[in-house]
Design a protein around this motif. Structure first.
Motif, PDB file in Angstrom:
ATOM      1  N   LEU A 454     -39.251 -15.110  56.403  1.00 50.63           N
ATOM      2  CA  LEU A 454     -38.531 -16.060  56.984  1.00 50.63           C
ATOM      3  C   LEU A 454     -38.179 -16.982  55.829  1.00 50.63           C
ATOM      4  O   LEU A 454     -37.082 -17.572  55.509  1.00 50.63           O
ATOM      5  CB  LEU A 454     -39.326 -17.170  57.953  1.00 50.63           C
ATOM      6  N   LEU A 455     -38.935 -17.158  54.734  1.00 52.24           N
ATOM      7  CA  LEU A 455     -38.944 -17.943  53.690  1.00 52.24           C
ATOM      8  C   LEU A 455     -37.700 -17.289  52.691  1.00 52.24           C
ATOM      9  O   LEU A 455     -36.897 -17.977  52.305  1.00 52.24           O
ATOM     10  CB  LEU A 455     -40.104 -18.511  52.589  1.00 52.24           C
ATOM     11  N   LEU A 456     -37.728 -15.884  52.369  1.00 53.62           N
ATOM     12  CA  LEU A 456     -36.754 -15.401  51.849  1.00 53.62           C
ATOM     13  C   LEU A 456     -35.470 -15.500  52.580  1.00 53.62           C
ATOM     14  O   LEU A 456     -34.431 -15.384  51.946  1.00 53.62           O
ATOM     15  CB  LEU A 456     -37.213 -14.033  51.675  1.00 53.62           C
ATOM     16  N   SER A 457     -35.484 -15.489  53.805  1.00 54.63           N
ATOM     17  CA  SER A 457     -34.130 -15.396  54.598  1.00 54.63           C
ATOM     18  C   SER A 457     -33.771 -16.600  54.732  1.00 54.63           C
ATOM     19  O   SER A 457     -32.526 -16.942  55.361  1.00 54.63           O
ATOM     20  CB  SER A 457     -34.468 -14.577  55.913  1.00 54.63           C
ATOM     21  N   THR A 458     -34.332 -17.766  54.246  1.00 56.39           N
ATOM     22  CA  THR A 458     -33.734 -19.077  54.550  1.00 56.39           C
ATOM     23  C   THR A 458     -33.504 -19.677  53.218  1.00 56.39           C
ATOM     24  O   THR A 458     -32.536 -19.789  52.538  1.00 56.39           O
ATOM     25  CB  THR A 458     -34.772 -20.099  55.480  1.00 56.39           C
ATOM     26  N   LEU A 459     -34.587 -19.783  52.293  1.00 56.89           N
ATOM     27  CA  LEU A 459     -34.540 -20.391  51.070  1.00 56.89           C
ATOM     28  C   LEU A 459     -33.530 -19.746  50.022  1.00 56.89           C
ATOM     29  O   LEU A 459     -32.831 -20.026  49.065  1.00 56.89           O
ATOM     30  CB  LEU A 459     -35.913 -20.836  50.535  1.00 56.89           C
ATOM     31  N   TRP A 460     -34.063 -18.297  50.037  1.00 54.48           N
ATOM     32  CA  TRP A 460     -33.418 -17.368  48.864  1.00 54.48           C
ATOM     33  C   TRP A 460     -32.270 -16.758  49.334  1.00 54.48           C
ATOM     34  O   TRP A 460     -31.560 -15.961  48.993  1.00 54.48           O
ATOM     35  CB  TRP A 460     -34.427 -16.344  48.647  1.00 54.48           C
ATOM     36  N   MET A 461     -31.595 -17.042  50.558  1.00 53.76           N
ATOM     37  CA  MET A 461     -30.514 -16.447  51.326  1.00 53.76           C
ATOM     38  C   MET A 461     -29.623 -16.281  50.282  1.00 53.76           C
ATOM     39  O   MET A 461     -28.701 -15.450  50.294  1.00 53.76           O
ATOM     40  CB  MET A 461     -30.356 -16.598  52.772  1.00 53.76           C
ATOM     41  N   PRO A 462     -28.783 -17.329  49.923  1.00 52.51           N
ATOM     42  CA  PRO A 462     -27.769 -17.327  48.994  1.00 52.51           C
ATOM     43  C   PRO A 462     -28.035 -16.549  47.905  1.00 52.51           C
ATOM     44  O   PRO A 462     -27.100 -16.040  47.352  1.00 52.51           O
ATOM     45  CB  PRO A 462     -27.562 -18.969  48.634  1.00 52.51           C
ATOM     46  N   ALA A 463     -29.105 -16.788  47.087  1.00 58.44           N
ATOM     47  CA  ALA A 463     -29.272 -15.726  46.004  1.00 58.44           C
ATOM     48  C   ALA A 463     -29.364 -14.283  46.204  1.00 58.44           C
ATOM     49  O   ALA A 463     -28.629 -13.346  45.816  1.00 58.44           O
ATOM     50  CB  ALA A 463     -30.572 -16.213  45.230  1.00 58.44           C
ATOM     51  N   LEU A 464     -29.994 -14.002  47.503  1.00 57.59           N
ATOM     52  CA  LEU A 464     -29.952 -12.753  48.105  1.00 57.59           C
ATOM     53  C   LEU A 464     -28.378 -12.170  48.375  1.00 57.59           C
ATOM     54  O   LEU A 464     -28.165 -10.914  47.927  1.00 57.59           O
ATOM     55  CB  LEU A 464     -30.918 -12.547  49.293  1.00 57.59           C
ATOM     56  N   ASP A 465     -27.671 -12.971  49.125  1.00 56.91           N
ATOM     57  CA  ASP A 465     -26.537 -12.680  49.432  1.00 56.91           C
ATOM     58  C   ASP A 465     -25.442 -12.153  48.113  1.00 56.91           C
ATOM     59  O   ASP A 465     -24.869 -11.327  48.125  1.00 56.91           O
ATOM     60  CB  ASP A 465     -25.603 -13.888  50.144  1.00 56.91           C
ATOM     61  N   PHE A 466     -25.770 -13.162  46.878  1.00 55.23           N
ATOM     62  CA  PHE A 466     -25.187 -12.832  45.810  1.00 55.23           C
ATOM     63  C   PHE A 466     -25.628 -11.605  45.124  1.00 55.23           C
ATOM     64  O   PHE A 466     -24.824 -10.785  44.706  1.00 55.23           O
ATOM     65  CB  PHE A 466     -25.624 -14.039  44.768  1.00 55.23           C
ATOM     66  N   ALA A 467     -26.755 -11.237  45.073  1.00 54.56           N
ATOM     67  CA  ALA A 467     -27.297 -10.276  44.443  1.00 54.56           C
ATOM     68  C   ALA A 467     -27.282  -8.830  45.233  1.00 54.56           C
ATOM     69  O   ALA A 467     -26.876  -7.859  44.583  1.00 54.56           O
ATOM     70  CB  ALA A 467     -28.640 -10.227  44.276  1.00 54.56           C
ATOM     71  N   ARG A 468     -27.005  -9.067  46.556  1.00 48.77           N
ATOM     72  CA  ARG A 468     -27.148  -7.782  47.267  1.00 48.77           C
ATOM     73  C   ARG A 468     -25.773  -7.453  48.190  1.00 48.77           C
ATOM     74  O   ARG A 468     -25.764  -6.312  48.532  1.00 48.77           O
ATOM     75  CB  ARG A 468     -28.214  -7.761  48.378  1.00 48.77           C
ATOM     76  N   SER A 469     -24.981  -8.279  48.109  1.00 50.03           N
ATOM     77  CA  SER A 469     -23.504  -7.945  48.749  1.00 50.03           C
ATOM     78  C   SER A 469     -22.634  -7.869  47.440  1.00 50.03           C
ATOM     79  O   SER A 469     -22.853  -7.942  46.176  1.00 50.03           O
ATOM     80  CB  SER A 469     -23.140  -9.297  49.464  1.00 50.03           C
ATOM     81  N   PHE A 470     -21.450  -6.920  48.158  1.00 50.23           N
ATOM     82  CA  PHE A 470     -20.393  -6.723  47.139  1.00 50.23           C
ATOM     83  C   PHE A 470     -19.468  -7.867  46.858  1.00 50.23           C
ATOM     84  O   PHE A 470     -18.439  -7.612  46.140  1.00 50.23           O
ATOM     85  CB  PHE A 470     -19.601  -5.459  47.591  1.00 50.23           C
ATOM     86  N   ARG A 471     -19.539  -8.890  47.513  1.00 52.70           N
ATOM     87  CA  ARG A 471     -18.684 -10.167  47.160  1.00 52.70           C
ATOM     88  C   ARG A 471     -18.283 -10.546  46.012  1.00 52.70           C
ATOM     89  O   ARG A 471     -16.962 -10.721  45.655  1.00 52.70           O
ATOM     90  CB  ARG A 471     -18.824 -10.996  48.377  1.00 52.70           C
ATOM     91  N   PRO A 472     -19.491 -10.640  45.352  1.00 49.86           N
ATOM     92  CA  PRO A 472     -19.252 -10.961  43.710  1.00 49.86           C
ATOM     93  C   PRO A 472     -18.010  -9.981  43.189  1.00 49.86           C
ATOM     94  O   PRO A 472     -17.392 -10.225  42.222  1.00 49.86           O
ATOM     95  CB  PRO A 472     -20.550 -11.320  43.225  1.00 49.86           C
ATOM     96  N   LEU A 473     -18.554  -8.818  43.059  1.00 48.38           N
ATOM     97  CA  LEU A 473     -17.745  -7.767  42.435  1.00 48.38           C
ATOM     98  C   LEU A 473     -16.323  -7.646  43.111  1.00 48.38           C
ATOM     99  O   LEU A 473     -15.261  -7.567  42.137  1.00 48.38           O
ATOM    100  CB  LEU A 473     -18.503  -6.657  42.805  1.00 48.38           C
ATOM    101  N   ILE A 474     -16.152  -7.817  44.235  1.00 46.10           N
ATOM    102  CA  ILE A 474     -14.911  -7.857  44.897  1.00 46.10           C
ATOM    103  C   ILE A 474     -13.902  -9.125  44.522  1.00 46.10           C
ATOM    104  O   ILE A 474     -12.802  -8.875  44.105  1.00 46.10           O
ATOM    105  CB  ILE A 474     -14.933  -7.740  46.594  1.00 46.10           C
TER     106      ILE A 474
END
Length: 567
Positions: A454-474
């Motif tokens: 739950l902590l990872l999915s709340t506090l770290w979600m913006p960073a995880l999204d940045f690291a694990r999604s393709f959106r920054p590369l797109i």
């Protein structure tokens, strides 16, 4: 010969875990990770890409394609579920979240099926504790309920369940349908009709989720156990179970044959390092259930080696072994291990009545230190992202995620604070004086796993999204290619193609000599290994692009030469 059972349990030890508390516990683990995120690389986003293509009517429902590529896993039902959800969802629901709704249901189904499957097995006379001379032993239903509570907590505590069970992939569908199939096999002696229907859905779902051979093997084991149970003297209930099992097997064979789903994808690891890697994966992925499962097999070994099948243990053992063997000989071993976790958790739960106090205390202290330490690290890194203090974690985040801009979101922060307070209350309750309960040794492992997820999915979600999604590369590619132009592509992964369709408005075309597109995007490895694939008379390198996370998705962007004859 009937061996004395190792479970010695008094009625006072089968204290019921409050249903509301258990429900809130499951919701706290279930929902984080599905909400407020982008599709993640690479299996998650590529599966979403096939669902989106189906929902838009761009591909055949019986042979889905993304671009010109078929799925890596020969599954149909997971893609159908996501596509149907997107088609039925109202317009105000984002397409990626709509595709997750069936998979939220499947994970909830896996949790519920594990509980009810274990409850059915623990009600068996073979699984009951020793009867006391003057009474006072645990009542069958209360004992079964306590064992089932322990199994559900053990499943939530499994470290490998966190990320992969919150993705929209065929492996997650196999987890849900596999757990339902396990429940059906366990509940046959008690609810024949309901179990038969659940088994049809579970085994058919497995077959349609890319695992028809696995489903057939599981059914064959169930058939054998019920057919030979009871020293050859079959009751009407056993005959009914055999016929239902035969129906399940026929259903799997017919579905897989009609839809041409039979595939041989088992791979034998050729090098010692591969075996070592899979062994280490097995140890951490199934922690902490595998030590307890081994303890169950040891403590109940005399009952399992008796003259008749010990169904409460042999059934989860069969499901676990088949899943483990399949995972060891598949390329994506971690995803292959995921469906093994429900039956492994049930095996682990039967060790709880035999735990000595010293071992129970060791589990509690190890869990307390490990998950408290993990929670502190998550909070410290989050604080560093927001304020720059402590400086070293902040510098590490900046180095690993260049270009990432942290943001403070109040609602996830509130949930993270509440979860942390609940953890401290849970630790206080566990170390305090209270009546013994069979499931008490699984409370801290499950609570700690739920807290950290739950902590990872709340506090770290913006960073995880940045690291694990393709959106920054797109976004990096869109910044270089005019929005009015189109983009030729060659050799892009399924996930990147799916991400372009979701995140970008650029029009993609396969690379051909006749295309009028002024831009060409190719993976750098392809250009390095076969440079002649690009006609230098027509194209010049414009830029080399990569995901902000170092070493991820290196691409080369070419621009058409102005003097090209095609202009």
């Amino acid at each position: 010969m009937n061996q004395p059972r190792p479970a010695i349990v008094a009625q006072a030890s089968v204290r019921r875990l409050p249903r509301l508390a258990l429900l809130l516990f499951c919701l706290a683990y279930l929902l984080p990770g599905f909400i407020d995120r982008m599709p993640w690389r690479s299996a998650d986003v590529s599966a979403f890409g096939y669902m989106r293509e189906l929902a838009l009517g761009h591909t055949d429902w019986l042979a889905p394609l993304l671009g010109s590529q078929p799925p890596e896993v020969d599954a149909l039902l997971p893609y159908w579920l996501g596509a149907w959800a997107m088609q039925l969802a109202p317009g105000w629901i984002a397409a990626d979240f709509a595709a997750r709704l069936p998979f939220i249901t499947l994970l909830a189904l896996a949790l519920a099926a594990t509980w009810y499957g274990c409850y059915s097995l623990a009600r068996s006379p073979q699984a009951q504790p020793v009867a006391f001379a003057f009474g006072g032993e645990a009542q069958p239903r209360d004992y079964a309920r306590a064992i089932a509570d322990g199994a559900l907590l053990a499943l939530i505590a499994s470290l490998g369940l966190a990320q992969l069970s919150h993705e929209t992939t065929p492996a997650q569908a196999q987890l849900g349908f596999g757990a339902l199939a396990f429940y059906a096999a366990a509940a046959l002696p008690y609810h024949a009709l309901g179990a038969a229907l659940a088994g049809c859905l579970g085994f058919a779902g497995l077959a349609l989720s890319g695992a028809p051979t696995l489903a057939a093997l599981l059914v064959c084991g169930v058939l054998l156990m019920y057919w030979t149970r009871g020293s050859g003297a079959q009751t009407s209930g056993q005959n009914r179970a055999v016929w239902i099992g035969a129906l399940w097997l026929l259903l799997v064979v017919v579905l897989a044959s009609l839809l041409d789903l039979w595939r041989w994808r088992l791979l034998l690891p050729a090098e010692l390092v591969q075996w070592q890697s899979r062994a280490s994966l097995l140890l951490w992925f199934t922690w902490p259930t595998w030590p307890l499962a081994l303890l169950t097999l040891w403590r109940w070994r005399r009952q399992m080696l008796g003259q008749s099948w010990h169904l409460p243990l042999m059934l989860p053992l069969w499901f676990t072994l088949i899943h483990l063997l399949t995972a060891l000989f598949t390329e994506a071993a971690d995803r292959g291990l995921l469906p093994a976790l429900p039956s492994l958790a049930v095996l682990a739960a039967f060790a709880l009545p035999t735990l000595r106090r010293s071992l129970s205390s060791l589990i509690d202290w190890f869990t307390l230190l490990f998950f408290t330490g993990c929670a502190v690290i998550i909070w410290v890194v989050w604080l560093a992202m927001q304020t720059g203090f402590p400086p070293q974690p902040a510098a590490n985040v900046a180095r690993l995620l260049p270009g990432f801009e942290p943001r403070f979101v109040i609602l996830p922060f509130v949930f993270a604070v509440l979860a942390s307070l609940a953890w401290f209350w849970l630790v206080h309750w566990r170390v305090g004086r209270h009546r013994a309960a069979l499931w008490k040794s699984m409370v801290l492992p499950a609570g700690g796993a739920a807290l950290c997820w739950l902590l990872l999915s709340t506090l770290w979600m913006p960073a995880l999204d940045f690291a694990r999604s393709f959106r920054p590369l797109i976004h990096r590619i869109e910044a270089r290619v005019p929005a009015t132009d189109c983009l030729q592509t060659f050799g892009l992964s399924r996930g990147l193609q799916a991400a372009f369709g979701f995140h970008s408005s650029l029009r993609l075309e396969p690379a051909t000599d006749n295309s009028a597109c002024g831009w060409l995007l190719i993976e750098r490895d392809i250009v390095t290994q076969t440079p002649e694939i690009v006609n230098v008379a027509r194209w010049q390198v414009h830029s080399q692009l990569a995901h902000p996370r170092e070493g991820e998705e290196d691409l080369v962007l070419f621009e058409r030469l102005k003097a090209s004859p095609s202009q």
